[in-house]
Design a protein around this motif. Structure first.
Motif, PDB file in Angstrom:
ATOM      1  N   PRO A 409       1.183  -0.668  -0.165  1.00 27.97           N
ATOM      2  CA  PRO A 409      -0.172  -0.072  -0.011  1.00 27.97           C
ATOM      3  C   PRO A 409       0.993   0.621   0.080  1.00 27.97           C
ATOM      4  O   PRO A 409       2.329   1.344   0.531  1.00 27.97           O
ATOM      5  CB  PRO A 409      -0.396  -0.258   1.093  1.00 27.97           C
ATOM      6  CG  PRO A 409      -0.106  -1.065   2.538  1.00 27.97           C
ATOM      7  CD  PRO A 409       0.496  -1.681   1.208  1.00 27.97           C
ATOM      8  N   SER A 410       0.261   2.415  -0.417  1.00 28.21           N
ATOM      9  CA  SER A 410       1.492   4.256  -0.505  1.00 28.21           C
ATOM     10  C   SER A 410       0.135   4.561   0.071  1.00 28.21           C
ATOM     11  O   SER A 410      -0.721   5.105  -0.439  1.00 28.21           O
ATOM     12  CB  SER A 410       1.686   3.972  -1.897  1.00 28.21           C
ATOM     13  OG  SER A 410       2.804   5.418  -1.835  1.00 28.21           O
ATOM     14  N   LYS A 411       0.629   5.139   1.211  1.00 25.72           N
ATOM     15  CA  LYS A 411      -0.496   6.264   1.723  1.00 25.72           C
ATOM     16  C   LYS A 411       0.381   6.213   2.959  1.00 25.72           C
ATOM     17  O   LYS A 411       1.652   5.968   3.102  1.00 25.72           O
ATOM     18  CB  LYS A 411      -1.481   5.514   2.867  1.00 25.72           C
ATOM     19  CG  LYS A 411      -1.745   4.275   3.123  1.00 25.72           C
ATOM     20  CD  LYS A 411      -2.799   3.612   3.854  1.00 25.72           C
ATOM     21  CE  LYS A 411      -2.508   2.076   4.745  1.00 25.72           C
ATOM     22  NZ  LYS A 411      -3.967   1.711   5.031  1.00 25.72           N
ATOM     23  N   ILE A 412      -0.278   7.503   3.903  1.00 20.67           N
ATOM     24  CA  ILE A 412       0.546   8.511   4.042  1.00 20.67           C
ATOM     25  C   ILE A 412       1.273   7.447   6.014  1.00 20.67           C
ATOM     26  O   ILE A 412       1.977   7.766   6.819  1.00 20.67           O
ATOM     27  CB  ILE A 412      -0.237   9.389   4.918  1.00 20.67           C
ATOM     28  CG1 ILE A 412       0.921  10.893   5.508  1.00 20.67           C
ATOM     29  CG2 ILE A 412      -1.709   9.346   5.700  1.00 20.67           C
ATOM     30  CD1 ILE A 412       0.294  11.724   5.900  1.00 20.67           C
ATOM     31  N   SER A 413       0.499   6.411   6.918  1.00 24.94           N
ATOM     32  CA  SER A 413       0.541   5.715   7.665  1.00 24.94           C
ATOM     33  C   SER A 413       1.998   4.279   6.728  1.00 24.94           C
ATOM     34  O   SER A 413       2.086   3.985   7.684  1.00 24.94           O
ATOM     35  CB  SER A 413      -0.453   4.908   7.614  1.00 24.94           C
ATOM     36  OG  SER A 413      -0.855   4.080   6.916  1.00 24.94           O
TER      37      SER A 413
END
Length: 560
Positions: A409-413
């Motif tokens: 996944p590519s997200k801020i977390s």
């Protein structure tokens, strides 16, 4: 590096403490008659509120402009930077009236107004003739303070809408004025200031004072964003002011011929700077961004002695599998928005004697002599390599959380210590040249912004050809022999190309949210790990609960 303005009389603690009303006594026994003994004392008092302005222009105000928009993020990196969900709230537009950046910005705005009003009260009572100074000089000093008050209120209008309008320190617990009333107050202050401020002459260096063109540019900014502020488009009014500044009506300015002339160690000599804040090593340093942007071990890259906190970086242009985000959304991807061959897109390298190239930390992280710089978290004892991607690559492989990169996944977390490209907008010398450290002033208004305002106004008012000429006049300096591979043309200029041009030229200069709001893109467009809320009330921040607790006359913004 430049001669530093004398700024005195208030402690840093007072400057940063903020206020919710303007009845604070800044000193109890000192009066104008007893304090002012020389012209030096007048200058010290005059520039006291500018000290607060220098702080105000960075930190939380910058964060509200950039981390809520499409160009920057602070990803959670393993055990670091979750910060109670604070960074995610801003990125996803879920902030609240209890968030600290918002409270600090409300308080800091009114504190700036208070400091400037306090000084204005003192200087207005002073007989300048006792110091062999003219009435014209007194009028110019007071005009600087009016322009500075207008600056603080202009930022407050941008962040919050209407704020209480204070015109003396005797007032307290005032209710909020309307957006239109604050707009008119700022306009009045700037128009009056323009009449009495001096104009820059050819060869003058910038030392932090507000001159005529700076006040005119602030007025142009007010009109430029008027549709967002008061629901009335005023592009023709902004166009007139911007054109006059370009035509040297308000002073002698010209575009810098060098891409880094406005950001380098001697940028106080740049003919493009209209207003800047002085900076000098061990004095009023322009350094607040350093810790957030750079890795713990990046001091080895700079050959410096400063550690970093490894937080902020550009939002990614690429997915974990290496494919571009360009097909998924039209905003963000700041690194890939720069054209190949753009001198700014090169990796930052310091060559010594105040010479450097590039403005990004990207790719393998190495010392100036070529040794690999090692990580200390996910890549402990392994070479660091900064990538234009966000994903937990360290968790891919046999027996690990993910069997392939395609699953990431590519997200801020989901950041890690090598996540994201780092911006070096302000050059950092090595220890051998440490006297240059923080020698670059902080640009606040520069002529390129006026060119871009004028270009956008021309575009909106139907003159595409002139708009393209203005954008390209700035762009060409960023390529060898001015050979721009992708100039703005009548065929490719539109909302997104203009937003790209603002992004490229002013990356990291604390304005991106305002540009997105002006184009009605802040709450309606998608960018990396951010879906549009379609909630227009988010174009304004809430009045902080701490402010309302201290002044029950303050009304909250709609939607909060």
């Amino acid at each position: 590096m430049k001669k530093y303005i004398s700024i005195a009389t208030l402690s840093v603690a007072l400057l940063l403490s903020g206020c919710t009303k303007l009845d604070q006594e800044f000193y109890s026994s000192v009066t104008p008659d007893t304090f002012f003994k020389s012209e030096k004392d007048i200058k010290a008092a005059l520039f006291r509120p500018f000290t607060h302005a220098k702080w105000y222009m960075g930190e939380d105000r910058w964060r509200l402009q950039e981390y809520t928009a499409d160009n920057f993020a602070i990803t959670t990196k393993g055990r670091h930077w979750y910060n109670g969900g604070e960074n995610e709230r801003y990125h996803y537009h879920r902030w609240t009236a209890d968030d600290n950046w918002i409270w600090g910005s409300w308080r800091g705005t009114l504190m700036g107004v208070a400091l400037a009003l306090d000084t204005k009260s003192d200087l207005s009572k002073l007989d300048y003739g006792k110091f062999a100074l003219s009435d014209e000089r007194k009028a110019a000093d007071l005009a600087q303070l009016d322009a500075l008050i207008a600056y603080f209120y202009l930022r407050g209008l941008d962040y919050f809408g209407g704020m209480p309008i204070f015109e003396s320190l005797d007032q307290e617990s005032l209710p909020r004025n309307s957006d239109q009333e604050l707009f008119a107050h700022i306009e009045k202050l700037l128009k009056a200031a323009i009449e009495n401020l001096p104009a820059k002459k050819s060869g003058d260096k910038e030392e932090g004072a507000i001159r005529k063109a700076a006040a005119a540019a602030m007025l142009a900014q007010l009109y430029f964003n008027a549709e967002a502020y008061i629901g009335k488009a005023m592009y023709a009014e902004s166009q007139k002011l911007a054109q006059d500044i370009v035509n040297k009506v308000y002073g002698d300015y010209s575009l810098d011929t060098k891409w880094n002339g406005v950001h380098g160690f001697k940028n106080n000599e740049s003919p493009e700077i209209i207003w800047s804040m002085p900076s000098e090593f061990k004095m009023l340093e322009y350094n607040w961004f350093y810790a957030d942007f750079y890795h713990y071990n990046t001091k080895q890259f700079f050959a410096q002695d400063m550690g970093g906190n490894n937080g902020a970086h550009l939002t990614p242009s690429k997915k974990p599998n290496g494919s571009s985000y360009g097909v998924d959304f039209k905003l963000g991807s700041p690194f890939e928005t720069f054209d190949q061959g753009d001198l700014r897109k090169a990796p930052y390298v310091y060559h010594g004697s105040d010479q450097y190239e590039g403005m990004f930390i990207v790719g393998p992280h190495k010392t100036p002599t070529g040794e690999a710089i090692l990580g200390g978290e996910e890549y402990k004892d392994k070479p660091l390599n900064f990538v234009d991607q966000v994903g937990r690559f360290s968790e891919v492989g046999p027996g690990k959380k993910y069997s392939s990169i395609d699953q990431l996944p590519s997200k801020i977390s989901e950041g890690e210590e090598n996540t994201g490209i780092r911006l070096v907008k302000v050059p950092i010398p090595n220890l051998a040249n440490n006297t240059l450290r923080w020698g670059a002033d902080m640009p606040i208004i520069r002529l390129a912004e006026v060119y871009y305002m004028l270009a956008e106004c021309d575009f909106r008012l139907g003159n595409k050809e002139k708009a393209t000429e203005l954008f390209n006049a700035v762009r060409k300096r960023n390529f060898v022999n001015a050979a721009d591979p992708n100039p703005v043309t009548s065929a490719n200029i539109d909302k997104y190309r203009i937003l790209d041009e603002w992004s490229i030229e002013f990356l990291g200069e604390g304005r991106r949210r305002t540009d997105l709001i002006r184009w009605k893109a802040f709450t309606t467009e998608k960018w990396w790990d951010h879906n549009p809320s379609t909630s227009a009330h988010l174009n304004r921040f809430p009045v902080p609960n701490q402010a309302i607790a201290g002044n029950s006359n303050l009304a909250q913004n709609p939607g909060y």
